[in-house]
Each structure stands twice: as C-alpha cells, then as structure tokens.
Design a protein around this motif. Structure first.
Motif, PDB file in Angstrom:
ATOM      1  N   GLN A  26       0.830  -1.194   0.000  1.00 43.23           N
ATOM      2  CA  GLN A  26       0.000   0.000   0.000  1.00 43.23           C
ATOM      3  C   GLN A  26       0.869   1.251   0.000  1.00 43.23           C
ATOM      4  O   GLN A  26       1.975   1.258   0.551  1.00 43.23           O
ATOM      5  N   PHE A  27       0.360   2.301  -0.620  1.00 44.62           N
ATOM      6  CA  PHE A  27       0.991   3.616  -0.503  1.00 44.62           C
ATOM      7  C   PHE A  27      -0.085   4.678  -0.647  1.00 44.62           C
ATOM      8  O   PHE A  27      -1.195   4.405  -1.112  1.00 44.62           O
ATOM      9  N   GLU A  28       0.237   5.880  -0.222  1.00 43.45           N
ATOM     10  CA  GLU A  28      -0.690   6.998  -0.342  1.00 43.45           C
ATOM     11  C   GLU A  28      -0.039   8.116  -1.147  1.00 43.45           C
ATOM     12  O   GLU A  28       1.179   8.269  -1.151  1.00 43.45           O
ATOM     13  N   ILE A  29      -0.870   8.890  -1.808  1.00 42.69           N
ATOM     14  CA  ILE A  29      -0.418  10.117  -2.455  1.00 42.69           C
ATOM     15  C   ILE A  29      -1.302  11.256  -1.966  1.00 42.69           C
ATOM     16  O   ILE A  29      -2.533  11.207  -2.080  1.00 42.69           O
ATOM     17  N   TYR A  30      -0.660  12.270  -1.387  1.00 38.73           N
ATOM     18  CA  TYR A  30      -1.348  13.479  -0.963  1.00 38.73           C
ATOM     19  C   TYR A  30      -1.301  14.442  -2.153  1.00 38.73           C
ATOM     20  O   TYR A  30      -0.311  15.137  -2.378  1.00 38.73           O
ATOM     21  N   TRP A  31      -2.385  14.449  -2.924  1.00 43.56           N
ATOM     22  CA  TRP A  31      -2.367  15.156  -4.201  1.00 43.56           C
ATOM     23  C   TRP A  31      -2.315  16.677  -4.054  1.00 43.56           C
ATOM     24  O   TRP A  31      -1.901  17.379  -4.968  1.00 43.56           O
ATOM     25  N   ASN A  32      -2.750  17.173  -2.926  1.00 45.51           N
ATOM     26  CA  ASN A  32      -2.750  18.622  -2.719  1.00 45.51           C
ATOM     27  C   ASN A  32      -1.691  19.060  -1.723  1.00 45.51           C
ATOM     28  O   ASN A  32      -1.872  20.035  -1.000  1.00 45.51           O
ATOM     29  N   GLY A  33      -0.588  18.320  -1.686  1.00 44.01           N
ATOM     30  CA  GLY A  33       0.517  18.709  -0.832  1.00 44.01           C
ATOM     31  C   GLY A  33       0.485  18.049   0.529  1.00 44.01           C
ATOM     32  O   GLY A  33      -0.472  17.360   0.890  1.00 44.01           O
ATOM     33  N   PRO A  34       1.536  18.249   1.334  1.00 45.04           N
ATOM     34  CA  PRO A  34       1.691  17.533   2.595  1.00 45.04           C
ATOM     35  C   PRO A  34       0.639  17.879   3.639  1.00 45.04           C
ATOM     36  O   PRO A  34       0.441  17.135   4.591  1.00 45.04           O
ATOM     37  N   GLU A  35      -0.048  18.992   3.481  1.00 39.48           N
ATOM     38  CA  GLU A  35      -1.071  19.377   4.454  1.00 39.48           C
ATOM     39  C   GLU A  35      -2.436  18.789   4.121  1.00 39.48           C
ATOM     40  O   GLU A  35      -3.401  18.976   4.871  1.00 39.48           O
ATOM     41  N   SER A  36      -2.534  18.078   3.009  1.00 41.92           N
ATOM     42  CA  SER A  36      -3.816  17.497   2.612  1.00 41.92           C
ATOM     43  C   SER A  36      -4.286  16.478   3.640  1.00 41.92           C
ATOM     44  O   SER A  36      -3.510  15.690   4.173  1.00 41.92           O
ATOM     45  N   SER A  37      -5.597  16.478   3.905  1.00 44.22           N
ATOM     46  CA  SER A  37      -6.185  15.495   4.824  1.00 44.22           C
ATOM     47  C   SER A  37      -6.952  14.410   4.080  1.00 44.22           C
ATOM     48  O   SER A  37      -7.627  13.598   4.705  1.00 44.22           O
ATOM     49  N   ASN A  38      -6.843  14.389   2.746  1.00 50.52           N
ATOM     50  CA  ASN A  38      -7.620  13.450   1.944  1.00 50.52           C
ATOM     51  C   ASN A  38      -6.734  12.763   0.908  1.00 50.52           C
ATOM     52  O   ASN A  38      -6.873  12.983  -0.292  1.00 50.52           O
ATOM     53  N   PRO A  39      -5.805  11.905   1.358  1.00 48.83           N
ATOM     54  CA  PRO A  39      -4.899  11.262   0.391  1.00 48.83           C
ATOM     55  C   PRO A  39      -5.615  10.199  -0.429  1.00 48.83           C
ATOM     56  O   PRO A  39      -6.609   9.614  -0.001  1.00 48.83           O
ATOM     57  N   GLY A  40      -5.083   9.940  -1.624  1.00 51.83           N
ATOM     58  CA  GLY A  40      -5.502   8.771  -2.373  1.00 51.83           C
ATOM     59  C   GLY A  40      -4.740   7.562  -1.865  1.00 51.83           C
ATOM     60  O   GLY A  40      -3.522   7.614  -1.674  1.00 51.83           O
ATOM     61  N   ALA A  41      -5.456   6.459  -1.608  1.00 49.37           N
ATOM     62  CA  ALA A  41      -4.837   5.231  -1.102  1.00 49.37           C
ATOM     63  C   ALA A  41      -4.780   4.195  -2.222  1.00 49.37           C
ATOM     64  O   ALA A  41      -5.790   3.944  -2.890  1.00 49.37           O
TER      65      ALA A  41
END
Length: 260
Positions: free
Chosen positions: A188-203
């Motif tokens: 598994q990995f996540e991508i924070y599409w709106n930068g490191p402060e994003s609270s809604n990453p894609g998993a």
C-alpha cells in the motif's frame, strides 16, 4: 500527514462533485480514455457493467452508443452524482468490489473497469466475480496503474511533474508503506495530491506485473490485447511544455482486453 487509515470511499466522496473536471484532464481525455476505448468491442445492444463508474461519465458514453449499462462504485457520493447527471441513461448502484457483486451469473456481455484495481488489496475476488457475471465469450476491459511506474514512484518517494499533461497543479506527496518497497510484494501507498497538508490522500496498492495478470488467467480469462499508453503519441511533437523526462518514464497506466 497520516493521522488515520486512508479510505478510498471517503477520498472519492470528497471529490465527487468535481470529478467531471478530472475526466476532462488532457491526459485522461486525450490518451487514457482513447486507449481504453480502442479496446472495447462493439457495445450497441450489449449488457455492460461499468465497475468503478465514478460520476457516470463513461456509463453515459456507453449508453449513448446503445448499451444497456449498470454502473457500480464504492463511493456513495459518486453514485449520487451519477444518478443525478446520468440516471436517465444508465442504472447506478453503490457496490464495493471487495464484496460479492449482486448480479446473477452470465448477466453481462462486457465489464469495463477503469483505474479501480489499484485501490484493491486483492484482485482474485473481484476478477472471479467479473468472470461469474460475464457470459461465455464476454469481454473484460481494464485500465489500471502501471506496476513499473508505481514502483518507481514509491522507490523514489517522488511523483513526476505532470501538470503539463494534467492541466492542473496537484503538488503530489508520496507516502509509501513500507518505506523500503519490494517489487514482488503487493504494498500500500498513499499520495497526498494537494501537498503535505492534505487530509484526503488517495490510497493505492502497487503490485508486480505477474500479480496483476495471474488472477486474470486463474479465473479463466484469455488475454487478447495489452497496451501501455504512450505520451509520445499525443504530446511529443506538439507541446514543448511537457518535460522530456515524461517521455522516457514508464507510462502511468496499463490497459488490456480479456475474454472469458
């Protein structure tokens, strides 16, 4: 960044009203969708399951060409948008592909699943369900993350600069788990599409090529065609703003058609 386990459903619920904008992004509209579309059989008069239908854009496209379409998605908000925008042309149901698909054996002639497999921890169950609901001779058309692309992303802990082909600035931050990836493991990995402060990453789940394709063969499918969308086909001659590195990297996606 990560305070709780990311939820695919929550991620897509949050962006459901804006999803049409993403379907129109140049990379999707000009390369990924045309590549996937080229793998589709004739759909007129066919019974089609759009598995991971999102806001129903592609379900509507299929219906406009004469298909009888059922769209399913794990996101309740996506299904609400799909019903609101395209409910006159297709049926939409909230279904999680980790569960049993609530349709009878041999119901469909075609299953289309676009960029869904990368959200699933295991492919054996969903592909077995696709095989069950497809009639003999039916087709499965899939687009999903390219295993080599995803491995480089987690290995480098960095996403390439793609704003020139996405038509938007996304500022992605990659958060792999584990920190030392192993290609042959499904991880598994996540991508924070709106930068490191994003609270809604894609998993996402990244897997090897063999782990992507073996469940397909085990379920009795015959692989008919496999394509890796090539950015050079669209952008190399026309757009100097696209970084040359992107033309040398593995493509984001891999697409295939298989027959039951």
């Amino acid at each position: 960044m990560k305070e709780s386990e990311p939820s695919v459903e929550n991620h897509y619920d949050a962006i459901a009203d804006a999803w049409e904008t993403f379907t129109q992004a140049p990379w999707k509209a000009e390369l990924l969708w045309p590549t996937t579309r080229s793998l589709l059989p004739e759909v007129g008069g066919k019974r089609v399951l759009d598995a991971g239908c999102g806001n129903g854009t592609y379900s509507n496209w299929l219906a406009e060409r004469g298909a009888d379409v059922v769209g399913i998605d794990a996101s309740r908000e996506m299904i609400e948008v799909a019903r609101r925008e395209h409910g006159d042309s297709a049926e939409f149901q909230r279904v999680d592909l980790d569960d049993i698909i609530p349709f009878s054996d041999d119901r469909f002639d075609l299953v289309l699943s676009q960029h869904v497999f990368s959200h699933l921890p295991d492919l054996e169950g969903p592909i077995t369900e696709f095989a069950r609901t497809l009639e003999s001779g039916g087709s499965l058309v899939v687009s999903t993350h390219n295993p080599v692309h995803d491995f480089l992303v987690v290995w480098d802990r960095d996403y390439p600069e793609t704003s020139a082909i996405d038509g938007m600035e996304l500022d992605p931050v990659v958060d792999p788990d584990p920190e030392r990836p192993t290609y042959h493991d499904t991880e598994q990995f996540e991508i924070y599409w709106n930068g490191p402060e994003s609270s809604n990453p894609g998993a996402y789940y990244r897997r090897s090529v063999s782990e992507l394709l073996q469940p397909l063969l085990d379920a009795g499918f015959a692989l008919e065609e496999l394509v890796e969308p090539d950015l050079r086909d669209v952008w190399e001659e026309r757009d100097p703003d696209v970084p040359s590195e992107l033309f040398r990297r593995p493509p984001r996606s891999i697409c295939y058609r298989a027959m039951r």
